[in-house]
Design a protein around this motif. Structure first.
Motif, short mmCIF file in Angstrom:
data_model
loop_
_atom_site.label_atom_id
_atom_site.label_comp_id
_atom_site.label_asym_id
_atom_site.label_seq_id
_atom_site.Cartn_x
_atom_site.Cartn_y
_atom_site.Cartn_z
N THR A 84 -43.96 -20.55 16.69
CA THR A 84 -43.22 -21.28 14.97
C THR A 84 -41.33 -20.94 15.73
O THR A 84 -40.55 -21.24 14.49
CB THR A 84 -43.81 -21.71 14.50
N LEU B 61 -45.35 -18.31 7.96
CA LEU B 61 -46.09 -19.35 7.83
C LEU B 61 -46.91 -19.77 6.46
O LEU B 61 -47.70 -20.72 6.29
CB LEU B 61 -46.04 -18.91 8.83
N TRP C 22 -50.49 -28.85 18.12
CA TRP C 22 -51.06 -28.71 16.76
C TRP C 22 -52.95 -28.61 17.47
O TRP C 22 -53.38 -27.73 16.88
CB TRP C 22 -52.08 -30.25 16.53
N ALA D 115 -39.62 -26.30 12.62
CA ALA D 115 -39.66 -25.09 14.43
C ALA D 115 -41.38 -25.49 13.98
O ALA D 115 -42.72 -25.82 14.31
CB ALA D 115 -39.99 -24.45 14.35
N LEU D 116 -42.21 -25.46 12.26
CA LEU D 116 -43.79 -25.43 12.09
C LEU D 116 -44.07 -26.44 12.43
O LEU D 116 -45.03 -27.33 13.02
CB LEU D 116 -43.50 -24.58 10.67
N MET E 209 -49.28 -17.52 15.74
CA MET E 209 -49.09 -19.09 15.50
C MET E 209 -47.74 -19.29 14.72
O MET E 209 -46.48 -19.42 15.13
CB MET E 209 -49.91 -20.20 14.66
N ALA F 221 -47.16 -32.29 9.60
CA ALA F 221 -45.82 -32.35 10.52
C ALA F 221 -44.66 -32.81 9.69
O ALA F 221 -43.51 -32.32 9.83
CB ALA F 221 -46.35 -32.41 11.71
N ASP G 87 -42.93 -29.26 14.11
CA ASP G 87 -42.16 -29.56 15.79
C ASP G 87 -43.66 -28.84 16.48
O ASP G 87 -44.82 -29.63 17.26
CB ASP G 87 -41.73 -29.01 16.57
N PHE G 88 -44.25 -27.88 16.01
CA PHE G 88 -45.55 -26.66 16.58
C PHE G 88 -46.30 -28.19 16.35
O PHE G 88 -47.72 -28.12 17.07
CB PHE G 88 -45.57 -25.37 16.48
N HIS H 42 -38.40 -25.50 7.18
CA HIS H 42 -39.00 -25.27 8.75
C HIS H 42 -39.27 -26.08 9.77
O HIS H 42 -40.82 -26.34 10.01
CB HIS H 42 -40.65 -24.28 8.18
#
Length: 88
Positions: A55, A62, A40, A31-32, A51, A20, A34-35, A29
């Motif tokens: 995101t 992705l 997780w 957003a990934l 996924m 992360a 954050d996701f 990116h």
């Protein structure tokens, strides 16, 4: 996010935290990242398309990002997330 015994959100495991905060990921990116920090554990049971939708990324982007982070396939990423869940 999972909660610990006190009811507070549990931090992501070290593998997820490292992913992360990966500079190549965060810069383009966020957003990934954050996701991965917040959801997780959900990733262990999602499809690549699910996924990607969560995101806001195209599925191909992705998959490429996960390859950049060292996962040759979405399945290998998901297996790593499942291993993190089992180790907790």
């Amino acid at each position: 996010m999972q909660a610990d015994r006190s009811g507070r959100p549990a931090p992501p495991p070290s593998l997820v935290a490292a992913l992360a905060s990966e500079p190549r990921l965060v810069a383009k990116h966020p957003a990934l990242g954050d996701f991965l920090r917040s959801r997780w554990a959900d990733a262990a049971f999602m499809t690549a398309a699910g996924m990607a939708e969560a995101t806001g990324l195209p599925t191909t982007t992705l998959i490429r990002l996960l390859a950049l982070l060292g996962f040759p396939s979405f399945r290998s990423f998901r297996d790593a997330m499942r291993a993190q869940l089992r180790s907790r």
